[in-house]
Design a protein around this motif. Structure first.
Motif, PDB file in Angstrom:
ATOM      1  N   MET A  32       1.812 -45.818  21.478  1.00  0.00           N
ATOM      2  CA  MET A  32       2.197 -44.955  20.365  1.00  0.00           C
ATOM      3  C   MET A  32       2.201 -43.485  20.798  1.00  0.00           C
ATOM      4  SD  MET A  32       3.076 -45.203  17.228  1.00  0.00           S
ATOM      5  CE  MET A  32       3.710 -43.780  16.365  1.00  0.00           C
ATOM      6  N   LEU A  92       2.329 -42.396  23.846  1.00  0.00           N
ATOM      7  CA  LEU A  92       3.340 -42.232  24.890  1.00  0.00           C
ATOM      8  C   LEU A  92       4.708 -41.964  24.265  1.00  0.00           C
ATOM      9  CD1 LEU A  92       4.035 -42.493  27.854  1.00  0.00           C
ATOM     10  CD2 LEU A  92       4.191 -44.941  27.562  1.00  0.00           C
ATOM     11  N   GLY A  93       5.067 -42.800  23.268  1.00  0.00           N
ATOM     12  CA  GLY A  93       6.352 -42.613  22.590  1.00  0.00           C
ATOM     13  C   GLY A  93       6.411 -41.284  21.865  1.00  0.00           C
ATOM     14  N   MET A  94       5.294 -40.938  21.204  1.00  0.00           N
ATOM     15  CA  MET A  94       5.254 -39.676  20.465  1.00  0.00           C
ATOM     16  C   MET A  94       5.376 -38.500  21.433  1.00  0.00           C
ATOM     17  SD  MET A  94       5.309 -39.365  17.375  1.00  0.00           S
ATOM     18  CE  MET A  94       5.742 -37.804  16.679  1.00  0.00           C
ATOM     19  N   ASN A 140      18.239 -33.931  25.525  1.00  0.00           N
ATOM     20  CA  ASN A 140      16.876 -33.816  25.014  1.00  0.00           C
ATOM     21  C   ASN A 140      16.696 -34.674  23.773  1.00  0.00           C
ATOM     22  OD1 ASN A 140      16.019 -31.874  26.940  1.00  0.00           O
ATOM     23  ND2 ASN A 140      17.359 -30.444  25.888  1.00  0.00           N
ATOM     24  N   LEU A 141      17.733 -34.679  22.930  1.00  0.00           N
ATOM     25  CA  LEU A 141      17.644 -35.546  21.759  1.00  0.00           C
ATOM     26  C   LEU A 141      17.668 -37.004  22.192  1.00  0.00           C
ATOM     27  CD1 LEU A 141      19.740 -33.794  19.012  1.00  0.00           C
ATOM     28  CD2 LEU A 141      17.279 -33.933  19.295  1.00  0.00           C
ATOM     29  N   LEU A 177       8.303 -33.929  23.277  1.00  0.00           N
ATOM     30  CA  LEU A 177       8.879 -33.229  24.424  1.00  0.00           C
ATOM     31  C   LEU A 177      10.377 -33.003  24.224  1.00  0.00           C
ATOM     32  CD1 LEU A 177       8.557 -32.223  27.374  1.00  0.00           C
ATOM     33  CD2 LEU A 177       9.245 -34.499  28.087  1.00  0.00           C
ATOM     34  N   GLY A 178      11.063 -34.063  23.741  1.00  0.00           N
ATOM     35  CA  GLY A 178      12.497 -33.942  23.534  1.00  0.00           C
ATOM     36  C   GLY A 178      12.827 -32.906  22.476  1.00  0.00           C
ATOM     37  N   LEU A 179      12.065 -32.925  21.376  1.00  0.00           N
ATOM     38  CA  LEU A 179      12.313 -31.948  20.307  1.00  0.00           C
ATOM     39  C   LEU A 179      12.032 -30.533  20.803  1.00  0.00           C
ATOM     40  CD1 LEU A 179      10.873 -33.753  17.154  1.00  0.00           C
ATOM     41  CD2 LEU A 179      13.259 -33.264  17.677  1.00  0.00           C
ATOM     42  N   LEU A 238       4.952 -44.062  33.346  1.00  0.00           N
ATOM     43  CA  LEU A 238       4.890 -44.183  31.893  1.00  0.00           C
ATOM     44  C   LEU A 238       6.070 -44.979  31.363  1.00  0.00           C
ATOM     45  CD1 LEU A 238       3.408 -40.731  30.896  1.00  0.00           C
ATOM     46  CD2 LEU A 238       2.286 -42.912  31.230  1.00  0.00           C
ATOM     47  N   LEU A 298      -2.072 -39.877  24.858  1.00  0.00           N
ATOM     48  CA  LEU A 298      -1.233 -39.410  25.955  1.00  0.00           C
ATOM     49  C   LEU A 298      -0.203 -38.392  25.495  1.00  0.00           C
ATOM     50  CD1 LEU A 298      -0.560 -42.661  28.014  1.00  0.00           C
ATOM     51  CD2 LEU A 298      -2.268 -40.908  28.356  1.00  0.00           C
ATOM     52  N   LEU A 333      11.308 -46.737  21.113  1.00  0.00           N
ATOM     53  CA  LEU A 333      10.077 -47.340  21.629  1.00  0.00           C
ATOM     54  C   LEU A 333       9.085 -47.563  20.499  1.00  0.00           C
ATOM     55  CD1 LEU A 333       8.250 -48.120  23.987  1.00  0.00           C
ATOM     56  CD2 LEU A 333       7.639 -45.735  24.223  1.00  0.00           C
ATOM     57  N   ILE A 334       8.823 -46.485  19.728  1.00  0.00           N
ATOM     58  CA  ILE A 334       7.852 -46.598  18.648  1.00  0.00           C
ATOM     59  C   ILE A 334       8.320 -47.614  17.611  1.00  0.00           C
ATOM     60  CG2 ILE A 334       6.780 -45.354  16.748  1.00  0.00           C
ATOM     61  CD1 ILE A 334       6.934 -42.848  18.456  1.00  0.00           C
ATOM     62  N   GLY A 380      12.135 -42.261  22.575  1.00  0.00           N
ATOM     63  CA  GLY A 380      10.777 -42.343  22.054  1.00  0.00           C
ATOM     64  C   GLY A 380      10.733 -43.043  20.716  1.00  0.00           C
ATOM     65  N   LEU A 381      11.696 -42.688  19.832  1.00  0.00           N
ATOM     66  CA  LEU A 381      11.718 -43.288  18.498  1.00  0.00           C
ATOM     67  C   LEU A 381      11.979 -44.786  18.585  1.00  0.00           C
ATOM     68  CD1 LEU A 381      13.604 -40.624  16.359  1.00  0.00           C
ATOM     69  CD2 LEU A 381      11.190 -41.223  16.308  1.00  0.00           C
ATOM     70  N   THR A 403      16.079 -38.142  24.709  1.00  0.00           N
ATOM     71  CA  THR A 403      14.666 -38.449  24.951  1.00  0.00           C
ATOM     72  C   THR A 403      13.967 -38.780  23.646  1.00  0.00           C
ATOM     73  OG1 THR A 403      14.768 -36.778  26.676  1.00  0.00           O
ATOM     74  CG2 THR A 403      12.602 -37.612  26.100  1.00  0.00           C
ATOM     75  N   VAL A 404      14.278 -37.971  22.606  1.00  0.00           N
ATOM     76  CA  VAL A 404      13.677 -38.213  21.294  1.00  0.00           C
ATOM     77  C   VAL A 404      14.035 -39.615  20.813  1.00  0.00           C
ATOM     78  CG1 VAL A 404      13.599 -37.462  18.904  1.00  0.00           C
ATOM     79  CG2 VAL A 404      13.760 -35.777  20.716  1.00  0.00           C
ATOM     80  N   VAL A 405      15.332 -39.965  20.931  1.00  0.00           N
ATOM     81  CA  VAL A 405      15.772 -41.267  20.448  1.00  0.00           C
ATOM     82  C   VAL A 405      15.076 -42.380  21.226  1.00  0.00           C
ATOM     83  CG1 VAL A 405      17.748 -42.795  20.238  1.00  0.00           C
ATOM     84  CG2 VAL A 405      17.957 -40.403  19.609  1.00  0.00           C
ATOM     85  N   LEU A 417       7.100 -38.470  24.166  1.00  0.00           N
ATOM     86  CA  LEU A 417       8.532 -38.364  24.480  1.00  0.00           C
ATOM     87  C   LEU A 417       9.266 -37.645  23.354  1.00  0.00           C
ATOM     88  CD1 LEU A 417       9.601 -41.824  25.971  1.00  0.00           C
ATOM     89  CD2 LEU A 417       9.445 -39.640  27.123  1.00  0.00           C
ATOM     90  N   VAL A 418       8.950 -38.040  22.103  1.00  0.00           N
ATOM     91  CA  VAL A 418       9.642 -37.444  20.959  1.00  0.00           C
ATOM     92  C   VAL A 418       9.366 -35.942  20.901  1.00  0.00           C
ATOM     93  CG1 VAL A 418       9.744 -37.406  18.453  1.00  0.00           C
ATOM     94  CG2 VAL A 418       9.629 -39.588  19.649  1.00  0.00           C
TER      95      VAL A 418
END
Lengths: 332, 334
Positions: free
Chosen positions: A138, A140-142, B307-308, A147-149, B262, A84, B317-318, B314-315, B310-312, A144-145
């Motif tokens: 995994m 899905l989370g990636m 935006n960061l 997209l944010g970066l 999601l 995803l 979550l993972i 995601g991180l 969002t990164v956090v 997000l990461v």
């Protein structure tokens, strides 16, 4: 389908339902190509004269990035996974190239984008392969990461969405004699590598093995974590290539460029006969699936319905095709 | 059972044995709750003004996603997954907003009841398609997400509509004490009234049975098709509640689905629901939603780029899921 077959059964035992079913099971491409042909005929009926060299060029140009993204889904779905993060990775790659190309030159920018995509794929692969996180969550989370970066990078560079380098525009939207798009130069070798890789190499066989029965694959000596790490790197690289083509095709570099292609990419792989449960399918069907979806989209838009109706029909057709396909090619 | 096995002379041990299984069963949720409290303390430390208004804002902002996560949890527990929750929420949101615009308060009650039934029907359609076509849940619901989002656009092409006053009052403000936001009361009431009776009945048991082992459940006399259909219908009901909470908190209808599908998957996995089915509850996902939201709030307090943030997210979550799966791998080896 079964009605037709049933009617002819009385006359000729050669055309019984079982024969058809066996044929479709062994050659799942036949019903898919038949559906594609029917859709092309329908397009011609709706707008007489539309099907021609130009139309084929338009369809191919739109289908190529989708087919590549669907390739990511096919490969990961063969192992029982899903990716995803392809939407985010593809958009990020297209955007990175567009924002760097002016400063560093296009080839360097492409290499940088590919490295970034491969890094994302590596992290995903380690999560799925080593830590055994469910691929759905995994990726899905990636996503997000990434997209944010990408968003963060966009703010840093303060770039407007006009910097797609001419090379990519040429590749994504140009065509030989206005018919055969240059993006075929990308997909034909890629498709050949994927098709041969899945059929003829040990790595391809291992993908099927892991998806079909992970325990049996492990007992047979397959190191599934290595296979999965490589797989998700490949998937991210493919997504990056699709992102390049997509940004060239649309002449837009935005961090949400490929988001809308994520769900169709899964749908294309599923329509193409790849089982989301793993172990069954292939890339040939996926490419036809991507073509089918593209033709459906163009058919629906040429009918002149509002966007909402198009969406509803699109979803309904996917369910119907997937259900019919599952019935026609079912094992029992 | 365990209490009887424990030595009779040591009441303490017996008590620990009694509490032990319950704590172990909910270890993940309790851990999350501890993490949430830590985060709240941390928030208070970095932003001393964080208090009543912060808690109320938190309760209102988590309501739609918390209800969506409950909906997702029910389907995933029974062995499926629904990727159309966001679209269903959007559809219910616009239908209720269009119907309630400029109408009387009493009519609003009828609308609310009507869209809840609509949610049940929509969920049942998803479930029915899954059962009848035998295509994997993820594919059916993915395709249906286009259908429901298209319906939402058909009902209301651009954001608009309105909401009954009482519906908006239902989630804003607080009840009695300032520290008890109405939105939280609504969430707890709805979940307690609908999910807990289901969970304790044969239906809940067959959800868990179907999710953990479909064949075993079938051979024990559980009708798989009916169970799946009901799980999806219940999902539709909670998705409808989530959509209504959008109407209530924003006061308008927004036809483009938010990122709820999601995020709901992320929340249930964080909340300890196994994507393989049959394991988890709805309490963990709700706490997980709060954690995700409060992290976002903390990021704004710390002046971190959104935006960061969002990164956090995601991180985290993972990272959390990785830890969870590591624990499971080690437990399996031990």
């Amino acid at each position: 389908m079964s009605g037709v077959a049933g009617a002819s059964k009385a006359r000729s035992p050669w055309l019984s339902a079982a024969v058809w079913r066996g044929l479709f099971r062994d050659r799942p491409m036949i019903p898919l190509l038949a559906l594609l042909a029917m859709l092309v005929v329908a397009s011609e009926l709706v707008r007489p004269g539309i099907v021609g060299p130009d139309w084929i060029g338009v369809i191919l140009r739109a289908a190529v990035p989708l087919a590549i993204l669907a390739g990511c889904q096919t490969l990961t779905m063969l192992t029982g996974g899903i990716d995803l993060s392809v939407g985010a990775v593809a958009s990020m790659s297209g955007f990175v190239v567009a924002s760097l190309a002016a400063g560093t030159g296009t080839p360097t920018a492409i290499v940088i984008a590919l490295v970034a995509a491969a890094l994302a794929g590596l992290v995903t692969g380690i999560g799925v392969g080593v830590f055994r996180v469910h691929p759905l969550i995994m990726t899905l989370g990636m996503g997000l990461v990434v997209l944010g970066l990408a968003n963060f990078w966009q703010l840093q560079t303060l770039m407007s969405s006009t910097g797609v380098p001419p090379e990519l525009r040429w590749l994504g939207s140009g065509a030989f004699a206005q018919v055969l798009p240059y993006s075929l130069l990308v997909i034909v070798p890629l498709a050949a590598v994927i098709l041969v890789g899945l059929r003829r190499t040990g790595y391809g066989r291992l993908l099927y093995a892991i998806g079909d029965n992970p325990i049996a694959a492990r007992l047979a000596g397959a190191r599934s974590w290595q296979i999965l790490v490589v797989l998700y790197v490949i998937s991210a690289l493919l997504a990056a290539v699709a992102g390049f083509l997509l940004s060239g095709y649309t002449n837009v570099a935005s961090v949400s460029l490929a988001d809308s292609a994520l769900l169709p990419s899964v749908a294309a792989a599923v329509i193409g006969g790849t089982s989301i449960l793993g172990g069954r399918g292939g890339y040939g069907g996926t490419m036809v699936g991507a073509l089918i979806l593209t033709v459906i989209t163009s058919l629906l838009s040429s009918l002149g319905y509002p966007d909402a109706v198009t969406q509803i029909l699109f979803g309904a057709i996917i369910v119907a095709v997937a259900a019919a396909y599952a019935r026609v090619t079912s094992q029992s | 059972m365990t209490a009887a096995a424990a030595p009779a002379d040591s009441r303490r041990v017996a008590l620990a044995d009694l509490l032990g299984p319950a704590a172990r069963r909910n270890a993940w949720s309790l851990g999350l709750l501890g993490f949430l409290i830590l985060l709240l303390v941390f928030t208070k430390l970095i932003e001393p003004r964080y208090g009543v208004t912060g808690i109320q804002g938190l309760a209102i902002s988590v309501l739609p996603l918390a209800l969506a996560a409950v909906a997702q949890a029910i389907v995933v527990i029974s062995g499926g997954i629904d990727l159309s929750i966001g679209s269903i929420m959007a559809l219910i949101n616009v239908v209720s907003a269009v119907l309630m615009q400029g109408q009387s308060e009493e009519f609003g009650v009828a609308v609310v009841l009507g869209v809840l039934v609509l949610g049940l029907v929509i969920g049942a359609v998803n479930g029915g398609l899954v059962v009848v076509t035998r295509i994997p849940d993820i594919v059916v619901t993915l395709a249906m997400s286009f259908v429901w989002a298209g319906c939402a656009l058909l009902v209301l092409p651009t954001p608009g509509g309105g909401s009954a006053k009482w519906l908006m009052d239902l989630v804003s403000g607080s009840l009695g004490n300032d520290w008890i936001p109405k939105a939280a009361v609504v969430l707890i009431t709805v979940v307690a009234l609908i999910w807990i009776p289901v969970r304790r009945s044969w239906l809940g048991l067959s959800f868990y049975a179907t999710g953990s082992n479909r064949l075993a459940a079938f051979r024990s006399g559980v009708s798989i098709g009916r169970t799946k259909l009901l799980a999806y219908a219940l999902m539709g009901l909670f998705a409808a509640l989530a959509g209504l909470s959008l109407t209530a908190s924003t006061g308008i209808g927004e036809p483009v689905p938010g990122p709820y599908t999601l995020l709901s998957v992320a929340a249930i996995v964080l909340g300890g629901v196994s994507l393989a089915g049959g394991r988890g509850g709805v309490f963990g996902p709700i706490v997980a939603v709060m954690i995700l939201q409060i992290i976002r709030t903390d990021m704004t307090f710390l002046n971190v780029d959104t935006n960061l943030a969002t990164v956090v997210q995601g991180l985290i979550l993972i990272g959390v899921v990785m830890i969870g799966s590591l624990v499971q791998i080690r437990r399996a080896r031990a």
